[in-house]
Scaffold this motif. Sequence first.
Motif, PDB file in Angstrom:
ATOM      1  N   GLY A 317       0.882  -1.138   0.011  1.00 17.81           N
ATOM      2  CA  GLY A 317       0.040   0.197  -0.038  1.00 17.81           C
ATOM      3  C   GLY A 317       1.022   1.309   0.062  1.00 17.81           C
ATOM      4  N   VAL A 318       0.297   2.286   0.128  1.00 13.16           N
ATOM      5  CA  VAL A 318       0.902   3.470   0.435  1.00 13.16           C
ATOM      6  C   VAL A 318       1.627   3.764   1.788  1.00 13.16           C
ATOM      7  CG1 VAL A 318       0.505   6.095  -0.032  1.00 13.16           C
ATOM      8  CG2 VAL A 318      -0.868   4.511  -1.070  1.00 13.16           C
ATOM      9  N   PHE A 319       2.602   3.026   2.068  1.00  8.62           N
ATOM     10  CA  PHE A 319       3.463   2.899   3.252  1.00  8.62           C
ATOM     11  C   PHE A 319       3.866   4.233   3.871  1.00  8.62           C
ATOM     12  CE2 PHE A 319       7.187   2.209   0.972  1.00  8.62           C
ATOM     13  CZ  PHE A 319       8.196   2.481   1.922  1.00  8.62           C
ATOM     14  N   GLU A 320       4.115   5.177   2.748  1.00 10.57           N
ATOM     15  CA  GLU A 320       4.735   6.314   3.287  1.00 10.57           C
ATOM     16  C   GLU A 320       3.632   7.086   3.986  1.00 10.57           C
ATOM     17  OE1 GLU A 320       6.274   5.636  -0.707  1.00 10.57           O
ATOM     18  OE2 GLU A 320       4.403   5.476   0.076  1.00 10.57           O
ATOM     19  N   PHE A 321       2.320   6.874   3.886  1.00 13.38           N
ATOM     20  CA  PHE A 321       1.401   7.570   4.776  1.00 13.38           C
ATOM     21  C   PHE A 321       0.843   6.435   5.621  1.00 13.38           C
ATOM     22  CE2 PHE A 321      -0.328   9.783   0.930  1.00 13.38           C
ATOM     23  CZ  PHE A 321       0.687  10.605   0.601  1.00 13.38           C
ATOM     24  N   PHE A 324      -2.282   4.377   5.884  1.00 14.19           N
ATOM     25  CA  PHE A 324      -2.162   3.243   4.651  1.00 14.19           C
ATOM     26  C   PHE A 324      -1.002   2.434   4.771  1.00 14.19           C
ATOM     27  CE2 PHE A 324      -4.449   7.280   3.546  1.00 14.19           C
ATOM     28  CZ  PHE A 324      -5.881   6.702   3.566  1.00 14.19           C
ATOM     29  N   ALA A 325      -0.488   2.180   5.796  1.00 12.74           N
ATOM     30  CA  ALA A 325       0.672   1.485   5.848  1.00 12.74           C
ATOM     31  C   ALA A 325       0.696   0.000   6.805  1.00 12.74           C
ATOM     32  CB  ALA A 325       2.025   2.172   6.714  1.00 12.74           C
ATOM     33  N   GLU A 326      -0.556  -0.071   7.395  1.00 10.83           N
ATOM     34  CA  GLU A 326      -0.787  -1.493   8.158  1.00 10.83           C
ATOM     35  C   GLU A 326      -0.714  -2.562   7.175  1.00 10.83           C
ATOM     36  OE1 GLU A 326      -0.740  -3.602  11.096  1.00 10.83           O
ATOM     37  OE2 GLU A 326      -0.646  -1.362  11.463  1.00 10.83           O
ATOM     38  N   GLY A 327      -0.994  -2.654   5.950  1.00  7.17           N
ATOM     39  CA  GLY A 327      -0.827  -3.952   5.476  1.00  7.17           C
ATOM     40  C   GLY A 327       0.522  -4.323   5.074  1.00  7.17           C
ATOM     41  N   THR A 328       1.584  -3.146   4.646  1.00  2.00           N
ATOM     42  CA  THR A 328       2.909  -3.608   4.715  1.00  2.00           C
ATOM     43  C   THR A 328       3.348  -3.995   5.997  1.00  2.00           C
ATOM     44  OG1 THR A 328       3.035  -2.189   2.709  1.00  2.00           O
ATOM     45  CG2 THR A 328       4.995  -2.508   3.902  1.00  2.00           C
ATOM     46  N   ARG A 329       2.951  -3.250   7.096  1.00  4.33           N
ATOM     47  CA  ARG A 329       3.705  -3.720   8.381  1.00  4.33           C
ATOM     48  C   ARG A 329       3.129  -5.058   8.626  1.00  4.33           C
ATOM     49  NH1 ARG A 329       2.209   1.942  10.058  1.00  4.33           N
ATOM     50  NH2 ARG A 329       0.302   1.634  10.573  1.00  4.33           N
ATOM     51  N   SER A 330       2.025  -5.240   8.511  1.00  2.00           N
ATOM     52  CA  SER A 330       1.564  -6.821   8.807  1.00  2.00           C
ATOM     53  C   SER A 330       2.262  -7.855   8.214  1.00  2.00           C
ATOM     54  CB  SER A 330      -0.044  -7.078   8.513  1.00  2.00           C
ATOM     55  OG  SER A 330      -0.724  -6.025   9.276  1.00  2.00           O
ATOM     56  N   LEU A 331       2.452  -7.561   6.721  1.00  2.00           N
ATOM     57  CA  LEU A 331       3.348  -8.403   5.882  1.00  2.00           C
ATOM     58  C   LEU A 331       4.525  -8.641   6.415  1.00  2.00           C
ATOM     59  CD1 LEU A 331       3.537  -9.948   2.746  1.00  2.00           C
ATOM     60  CD2 LEU A 331       4.762  -7.606   2.183  1.00  2.00           C
ATOM     61  N   GLY A 332       5.264  -7.485   6.500  1.00  2.00           N
ATOM     62  CA  GLY A 332       6.652  -7.388   7.201  1.00  2.00           C
ATOM     63  C   GLY A 332       6.868  -8.392   8.517  1.00  2.00           C
TER      64      GLY A 332
END
Length: 393
Positions: A317-321, A324-332
């Motif tokens: 997602g737009v992890f800079e915001f 809208f970063a929770e998806g990338t955080r969850s994935l990581g």
Amino acid sequence: MHLRKSSEIDVAGKRVFLRADLNVPLDDAGNIGDDARIRSAVPVIRDLLSRGAAVMVCAHLGRPTEGEARPGDSLAPVAQRLAALLGCEVPLLAQWLDRIEVAPGEVVLLENCRLNRGEQADDAGLAARIARLCDVYVNDAFATAHRAECTTHALALAAPVACAGPRLCAELEALGRALDAPEAPCVAIVGGSKMSGKLGILANLATRVDTLILGGGIANTFLLATGHRVGRSLVETELLPEARRIVAAMQARGATLSLPVDVVTAREFAPHAEAVVKAVTEVADDDMILDIGPETASQLTAQLQTARTIVWNGPLGVFEFDRFAEGTRSLGRAIAGSNARSLAGGGDTIAAIGRLGIAEQLDHISNAGVAFLEALEGKTLPLLEALQQRARD
């Protein structure tokens, strides 16, 4: 892939030309912003010195004009930092094409190789000239492997002996374990804004992995290709046929293509925009998809828990915001907590890993940029082709 390794070569008393990756960011005052690439070159230099080699370190910095040296093009700050890390003098040689004076057990740094006329043209005459200065050529700069330039290709063919350094070998071993002989199930995650920049990667991975997880703007194009509405989301309509071909290729193999089942939407592209979670079937015409939703994140976590090999390139997602970063955080976090062998690379991916503080929990993180991406595409890289040829000599 069979390459001669620098650890296998007797370098005692020999002149070793080491092509390293020292292309660090400099500010306007010439200060180094991040010395990670310099620190990564220290082990191979110490190894060569400890075995009695006379070490000549070669690298590029930026994109200077050949034959027109300017202060900002000099490796002088790199020489200073390298000397501090090695704990010894590291003279910077400005004019080195015809003569290099360095004794066994000593190291010098050669000025920016891209200042030499013919470097970027992969000039064979320049390579022959440099080859006379060394007994052994070692390349430990995988980040340059995609470029057919003199010190990364022609010189590898012209030097008396040519071999790969330990970091280059580590990159190839990690890529080989992930792509050529992965332990199944193998899961690849590809995110980012545009499918057009990663079309080759997607096509290659679709023939190799058991599960392909998509996120970001790339997922939007696939959602539209599979009949979902995406509103005003970033999408590349001209690539819908390619997306459908990749879907069909994975279906034909019995592999899984994983797309979001819910998403986080907003009415504007802004860090403080209101974030609304919706099922992918409920995206409105004025919505913008900016992240995967919690149900998707939960499903991906479950998929990654059973994986044995994970390849990760790009945020979901737009992890800079932050909203809208929770998806990338969850994935990581899911990758970090997995028992799978993990390989990650790409600028945004590395930035996300840094923010999450999970670098130590991943098996291999590639800082090789374009070379890493082209390897994921399955392309033949000029440096590797040259070193393979020399290994057969």
